[in-house]
Structures are given as C-alpha cells and as structure tokens.
Design a protein around this motif. Structure first.
Motif: not given
Length: 416
Positions: A300-301, A264-266, A292-295
């Motif tokens: 949307l957030y 994951p990128w974060i 956070v890991r779901n693009p």
C-alpha cells in the motif's frame, strides 16, 4: 470377502462418487453467495440482453471501436484464459492410507480426473470462443473453415498448457517452479498466437499446429500417469483448484493468508535501526520494521507513492505544490493510523509503555516513515519546475514539508 461387499468395489465407481460429491460441493459454495431466485433474476434478463446483442453482432454492423482492435488482441485474450486454471484430479488425503497399495486405482482416478478437467476446459474455451466468433469471422474476415480450425487449435493449446503447468506445479517448489512454469505456459501460448496471426487464412496449417499440441498433450498424459512421489502435491493442487470459486467469493471479505517465513526478507538481523537506545527509539524501530515486513502495508505504501509521483508529474505547474501538500497530508494520515493500530495491539499492551512514551515514539516514527514519500514527490516537482536547481532544492523542501506535516498530525492524533 468379495469386492461386491464394499461400497465402491471398483475405481470407476469410486471416481463417479467423488465427481458427484464435487458437483454438490461447488453448488453449495455458489448457493452461499446467492440464492437461486436471485440468480434467476440476474441470469434471465442478462441472458436475454446478451442474446439480443449477440444476434446484432451477427446480423448488424459491428461497433465502430472493433475496427481499431488488432487480431492479436483476440488471441492474447484467449491465451490469458488458456493460462489460467488447472486440473482437478479428485484425489483425497485419505488415498495415501487406503489406496496406496492399489496403484491401478490411483492411476484410474488420475486419468479420469484429467479427462474430466480437460472436458471442462474445452467447454469454457468453446463458450468464450463462441462469444468472440462474430468479431473473428465478420471483423477480421476469417473464413468459416479457418475459424473451426482456430477453435481446434485453441482447445489443443488449452489441454497442452493445463497438463504441462500441472506437471510442473506438482514436481517443483519455490523459484524453481516459476523457472519451469514460465516456459511451460508461454511457449505453447506463444506458438498459438504466432500461428493464429500468420496462418489465420490457412486452416490446414492451423490443424497441423493443433495436431502437434495434441501429441504433446498425449505425451503429457502418459507422463502424468507414470509420475510417482508427488501424491501430497497432487492433493494440494487439487484442493486449490476445487476452492477457486470459494476463493473468488471470499477475496473481498478475508485477507489472503501470509506465507510462512522463517526469516524476514528485509532487516534479517534484529539490530537497532536508530543509534539511541531509549525505549521510545526502540519502539520506533519496531514500528518501522513492522510496516516494512508486512507485505500488505508495504504494498500500500509503494502503491500510494507511485500514484502520488504520477499525480504531481501530470498536474499543471500552478497546482503541483498544492497537490504535493494534499498527498503528503494523506500519507501522514494513513501512517498515523498505522501507528495507532500498531501501538494499540494486544501484544504491545504487554510491554510497560506509558501513554506519553507511545506518543513520543509515534512522533519519531511518523516523520521517518513520511520522509521518503515527501522527498520523492519533492524531487519530481523541483526537477520538473526548476531543472538542475531542483536537485539542490528538493531535499530541504521535501524534508521540511514532511517534518512539519508529520509533527502536525502527531500533535493532533497522538494523545499524551
């Protein structure tokens, strides 16, 4: 055995067969969206109405709003159309097995596919240019000779961009692709816009730029025919271009497949986010990481946060706190829906969490996810209304509001 015994004894016949197959494939995709009867009810009235407007643009006064549009906007619109799309070479995966030893066959298919793609691009650009032609000639005073020269330069630029972009796409991957793709597209388009702006009254100079772009196109074609070791990338890009219509029709029906990530990128290391090691706290941390890991969820957030910040900034002072409460409530409702979806997932159902433990974890998750949004909105309002004092007030105000609204939604929506 002679060549005549085969179904396609020559490369041109094989290409012709694939071209007709491509036409049938595209028409079948279009027919899945609308029947020809339905299309006729749209095309015929639309064509008549559009023809009437187009006739008026040539013979009557142009709309008043066109006088306020700069000529650079027309060129920018054409440049956007030039930068979109790619080449359809009509290569197939099976060619790697059956035509790998026939380099001349592959080269013939690639050459004819390139010519076909550039011809289709020319028709598209000429159609759009014809629609814009009344505004170019009558609105901006471009002479007929210069208009024809601008069309030639537009076609030459579209050929150049398509070929250079295709060469980069089949040779590069990852961020290196963008490092090469950006100049490959923007440099010809920048030259096109600059030449169109400064030399719109000089047909000879426009034709000179078109000749330069045509020379680059010829060089790119020759380079493409000599290119080797990119067969699988060629097939991938070819398939992507052939499925553009299908992707457009299914955009609102199916979600775009997420790219494969090995890390994951974060939150790259699966370490606890919270100090507490209770099952509820770990469940809470898993939900935060999942959002956070779901693009799609993260986008949307962030999008709602950006819209909310703009909303509380532009509304009158008397309505700011009311809009703040409504926006925080909307965000809390969405986050509580996300938690219900996450906790009700089949994979989560494997874990031995009781209904009460899920409710407790949700009551911890919702305030943590809501606080960044409420604090940012509170910061905008407090600094705008109270100046330097707002820097002290926004943290307690935003924190208390977010905590209370989160607890309210937790009590109503999370069954214990």
């Amino acid at each position: 055995m002679s060549r005549g015994a085969f179904a396609f004894p020559t490369a041109p016949k094989l290409f012709k067969r694939r071209l007709f197959s491509h036409f049938r494939e595209q028409s079948a995709i279009i027919r899945t969206a609308a029947d020809w009867t339905v299309l006729l009810y749209i095309i015929i009235p639309g064509g008549l109405l559009g023809g009437r407007f187009y006739y008026g643009f040539w013979n009557h006064e142009l709309p008043a709003w066109t006088a306020d549009l700069p000529f650079a906007l027309i060129l920018a619109l054409l440049s956007i159309l030039i930068a979109n799309g790619g080449l359809v070479l009509l290569l197939q995966e099976g060619d790697l097995l059956f035509l790998r030893q026939r380099e001349n066959w592959i080269r013939t298919i690639v050459l004819r596919g390139t010519i076909y793609s550039l011809a289709v691009t020319s028709l598209k650009m000429a159609a759009v240019y014809a629609i814009l032609l009344p505004f170019i000639v009558r609105g901006y005073g471009v002479s007929p000779a210069a208009a024809w020269a601008l069309l030639v330069m537009t076609l030459a630029c579209s050929w150049c961009v398509k070929l250079l972009g295709h060469i980069v796409k089949v040779q590069r991957q990852g961020f290196r692709r963008w490092l090469w793709l950006i100049p490959a597209v923007t440099v010809p388009c920048g030259i096109y816009i600059r030449a169109g702006l400064f030399w719109k009254d000089s047909p000879s100079l426009l034709l000179l730029v078109a000749a330069v772009l045509a020379v680059v196109t010829v060089w790119a074609i020759r380079y493409r025919l000599r290119l080797s070791g990119t067969f699988m990338n060629d097939v991938r890009e070819d398939y992507k271009q052939r499925m553009r219509i299908a992707a457009l029709l299914l955009r609102g029906v199916l979600d775009k497949p997420r790219p494969t990530r090995y890390k994951p990128w974060i939150f790259r290391k699966s370490q606890p986010l919270l100090k507490s090691k209770t099952p509820e706290s770990r469940f809470t941390a898993a939900a935060i990481k999942a959002l956070v890991r779901n693009p799609a969820h993260l986008k949307l957030y962030l999008s709602f946060t950006g819209v909310g910040l703009i909303a509380v900034f532009i509304v009158p002072s008397l309505l700011k706190w009311l809009i703040f409460v409504l926006l925080v409530a909307l965000m809390a409702y969405w986050l509580s829906s996300f938690w219900l979806l996450f906790s009700g997932d089949d994979y989560i159902g494997i874990l031995p969490f009781t209904k009460e433990q899920k409710a407790v974890a949700g009551s911890k998750t919702l305030p943590l996810l809501l606080l960044p949004f409420s604090l940012l909105c509170s910061a905008v309002i407090c600094t705008q209304l109270y100046g330097w004092l707002g820097l002290v007030l926004f943290i307690p105000v935003g924190g208390i509001a977010g905590y209370l609204i989160a607890n309210m939604f937790s009590a109503f929506r999370f069954a214990r």
